[in-house]
Design a protein around this motif. Structure first.
Motif, PDB file in Angstrom:
ATOM      1  N   ILE A  11      -0.198   2.223 -11.580  1.00  9.97           N
ATOM      2  CA  ILE A  11      -1.174   2.830 -12.503  1.00  9.97           C
ATOM      3  C   ILE A  11      -2.580   2.353 -12.157  1.00  9.97           C
ATOM      4  O   ILE A  11      -3.527   3.142 -12.106  1.00  9.97           O
ATOM      5  CB  ILE A  11      -0.815   2.516 -13.971  1.00  9.97           C
ATOM      6  N   ARG A  12      -2.728   1.069 -11.913  1.00 11.90           N
ATOM      7  CA  ARG A  12      -4.059   0.536 -11.547  1.00 11.90           C
ATOM      8  C   ARG A  12      -4.560   1.155 -10.244  1.00 11.90           C
ATOM      9  O   ARG A  12      -5.728   1.516 -10.125  1.00 11.90           O
ATOM     10  CB  ARG A  12      -4.022  -0.969 -11.441  1.00 11.90           C
ATOM     11  N   ALA A  13      -3.698   1.278  -9.256  1.00  8.67           N
ATOM     12  CA  ALA A  13      -4.089   1.882  -7.978  1.00  8.67           C
ATOM     13  C   ALA A  13      -4.486   3.346  -8.185  1.00  8.67           C
ATOM     14  O   ALA A  13      -5.481   3.819  -7.615  1.00  8.67           O
ATOM     15  CB  ALA A  13      -2.952   1.762  -6.970  1.00  8.67           C
ATOM     16  N   ALA A  14      -3.726   4.061  -9.016  1.00  6.24           N
ATOM     17  CA  ALA A  14      -4.033   5.463  -9.309  1.00  6.24           C
ATOM     18  C   ALA A  14      -5.366   5.580 -10.038  1.00  6.24           C
ATOM     19  O   ALA A  14      -6.162   6.481  -9.761  1.00  6.24           O
ATOM     20  CB  ALA A  14      -2.911   6.071 -10.146  1.00  6.24           C
ATOM     21  N   MET A  15      -5.607   4.664 -10.965  1.00  5.29           N
ATOM     22  CA  MET A  15      -6.860   4.648 -11.703  1.00  5.29           C
ATOM     23  C   MET A  15      -8.038   4.502 -10.734  1.00  5.29           C
ATOM     24  O   MET A  15      -9.021   5.242 -10.823  1.00  5.29           O
ATOM     25  CB  MET A  15      -6.836   3.469 -12.698  1.00  5.29           C
ATOM     26  N   ASP A  16      -7.906   3.583  -9.809  1.00  4.61           N
ATOM     27  CA  ASP A  16      -8.966   3.365  -8.820  1.00  4.61           C
ATOM     28  C   ASP A  16      -9.200   4.614  -7.970  1.00  4.61           C
ATOM     29  O   ASP A  16     -10.347   4.998  -7.731  1.00  4.61           O
ATOM     30  CB  ASP A  16      -8.625   2.180  -7.920  1.00  4.61           C
ATOM     31  N   ARG A  17      -8.129   5.258  -7.518  1.00  5.67           N
ATOM     32  CA  ARG A  17      -8.277   6.461  -6.689  1.00  5.67           C
ATOM     33  C   ARG A  17      -8.956   7.586  -7.449  1.00  5.67           C
ATOM     34  O   ARG A  17      -9.866   8.233  -6.928  1.00  5.67           O
ATOM     35  CB  ARG A  17      -6.914   6.936  -6.171  1.00  5.67           C
ATOM     36  N   ILE A  18      -8.540   7.801  -8.691  1.00  2.34           N
ATOM     37  CA  ILE A  18      -9.131   8.884  -9.487  1.00  2.34           C
ATOM     38  C   ILE A  18     -10.605   8.595  -9.746  1.00  2.34           C
ATOM     39  O   ILE A  18     -11.454   9.470  -9.590  1.00  2.34           O
ATOM     40  CB  ILE A  18      -8.364   9.092 -10.808  1.00  2.34           C
ATOM     41  N   LEU A  19     -10.927   7.366 -10.118  1.00  2.00           N
ATOM     42  CA  LEU A  19     -12.319   7.032 -10.426  1.00  2.00           C
ATOM     43  C   LEU A  19     -13.202   7.037  -9.178  1.00  2.00           C
ATOM     44  O   LEU A  19     -14.404   7.254  -9.271  1.00  2.00           O
ATOM     45  CB  LEU A  19     -12.388   5.685 -11.149  1.00  2.00           C
ATOM     46  N   ARG A  20     -12.607   6.813  -8.023  1.00  2.00           N
ATOM     47  CA  ARG A  20     -13.340   6.892  -6.751  1.00  2.00           C
ATOM     48  C   ARG A  20     -13.523   8.335  -6.300  1.00  2.00           C
ATOM     49  O   ARG A  20     -14.296   8.620  -5.395  1.00  2.00           O
ATOM     50  CB  ARG A  20     -12.544   6.166  -5.660  1.00  2.00           C
ATOM     51  N   GLY A  21     -12.772   9.240  -6.918  1.00  2.00           N
ATOM     52  CA  GLY A  21     -12.831  10.643  -6.531  1.00  2.00           C
ATOM     53  C   GLY A  21     -11.979  10.952  -5.319  1.00  2.00           C
ATOM     54  O   GLY A  21     -12.255  11.885  -4.576  1.00  2.00           O
ATOM     55  N   ALA A  22     -10.930  10.145  -5.120  1.00  2.00           N
ATOM     56  CA  ALA A  22     -10.048  10.331  -3.969  1.00  2.00           C
ATOM     57  C   ALA A  22      -8.580  10.373  -4.381  1.00  2.00           C
ATOM     58  O   ALA A  22      -7.766   9.599  -3.886  1.00  2.00           O
ATOM     59  CB  ALA A  22     -10.287   9.206  -2.973  1.00  2.00           C
ATOM     60  N   PRO A  23      -8.223  11.292  -5.289  1.00  2.00           N
ATOM     61  CA  PRO A  23      -6.815  11.360  -5.708  1.00  2.00           C
ATOM     62  C   PRO A  23      -5.933  11.828  -4.563  1.00  2.00           C
ATOM     63  O   PRO A  23      -6.368  12.593  -3.702  1.00  2.00           O
ATOM     64  CB  PRO A  23      -6.831  12.385  -6.844  1.00  2.00           C
ATOM     65  N   GLU A  24      -4.699  11.343  -4.559  1.00  2.00           N
ATOM     66  CA  GLU A  24      -3.746  11.724  -3.515  1.00  2.00           C
ATOM     67  C   GLU A  24      -2.661  12.658  -4.028  1.00  2.00           C
ATOM     68  O   GLU A  24      -2.131  13.458  -3.270  1.00  2.00           O
ATOM     69  CB  GLU A  24      -3.098  10.464  -2.927  1.00  2.00           C
ATOM     70  N   ARG A  25      -2.298  12.538  -5.298  1.00  2.00           N
ATOM     71  CA  ARG A  25      -1.185  13.325  -5.849  1.00  2.00           C
ATOM     72  C   ARG A  25      -1.599  14.272  -6.962  1.00  2.00           C
ATOM     73  O   ARG A  25      -0.913  15.236  -7.234  1.00  2.00           O
ATOM     74  CB  ARG A  25      -0.127  12.398  -6.440  1.00  2.00           C
ATOM     75  N   SER A  26      -2.663  13.968  -7.666  1.00  2.00           N
ATOM     76  CA  SER A  26      -3.051  14.746  -8.842  1.00  2.00           C
ATOM     77  C   SER A  26      -4.289  15.581  -8.538  1.00  2.00           C
ATOM     78  O   SER A  26      -4.842  15.521  -7.439  1.00  2.00           O
ATOM     79  CB  SER A  26      -3.349  13.803 -10.013  1.00  2.00           C
ATOM     80  N   ASN A  27      -4.737  16.315  -9.559  1.00  2.00           N
ATOM     81  CA  ASN A  27      -5.949  17.110  -9.402  1.00  2.00           C
ATOM     82  C   ASN A  27      -7.207  16.267  -9.624  1.00  2.00           C
ATOM     83  O   ASN A  27      -8.317  16.774  -9.527  1.00  2.00           O
ATOM     84  CB  ASN A  27      -5.933  18.315 -10.352  1.00  2.00           C
ATOM     85  N   GLY A  28      -7.040  14.995  -9.971  1.00  2.00           N
ATOM     86  CA  GLY A  28      -8.178  14.101 -10.140  1.00  2.00           C
ATOM     87  C   GLY A  28      -8.882  14.214 -11.480  1.00  2.00           C
ATOM     88  O   GLY A  28      -9.937  13.619 -11.670  1.00  2.00           O
ATOM     89  N   ALA A  29      -8.305  14.974 -12.405  1.00  2.00           N
ATOM     90  CA  ALA A  29      -8.905  15.102 -13.732  1.00  2.00           C
ATOM     91  C   ALA A  29      -8.910  13.748 -14.421  1.00  2.00           C
ATOM     92  O   ALA A  29      -8.070  12.884 -14.143  1.00  2.00           O
ATOM     93  CB  ALA A  29      -8.123  16.114 -14.563  1.00  2.00           C
TER      94      ALA A  29
END
Length: 82
Positions: A11-29
């Motif tokens: 979850i923390r890693a996903a949070m970082d990716r989304i907030l960086r604007g670099a999602p790998e699996r989601s739409n980044g919303a």
């Protein structure tokens, strides 16, 4: 590593990716749903087991001057209903 600790790390890693604007699996919303998809965990992991991480995510979104997508949708619906 315990399943819960692994879940928290993901979850923390996903949070970082989304907030960086670099999602790998989601739409980044900026939503719990996107965060759960990005982390590869069920949504209820954030709404029931890891509410602190959900709250941390929304705090970081607000600190960046953004409004979570869910808040934007609700505000738009309220305006439409008025």
């Amino acid at each position: 590593m315990s399943p819960v600790a692994d879940e928290r790390d993901r979850i923390r890693a996903a949070m970082d990716r989304i907030l960086r604007g670099a999602p790998e699996r989601s739409n980044g919303a900026l939503t719990v749903v996107a965060l759960a998809v990005e982390a590869g965990v069920p949504r209820n992991a954030l709404t029931q087991r890891h509410t602190d991480l959900k709250n941390e995510f929304y705090e970081k979104v607000r600190a960046r001057g953004g409004t979570p997508d869910s808040d934007q949708r609700l505000r738009k619906q309220v305006r439409r209903l008025k």
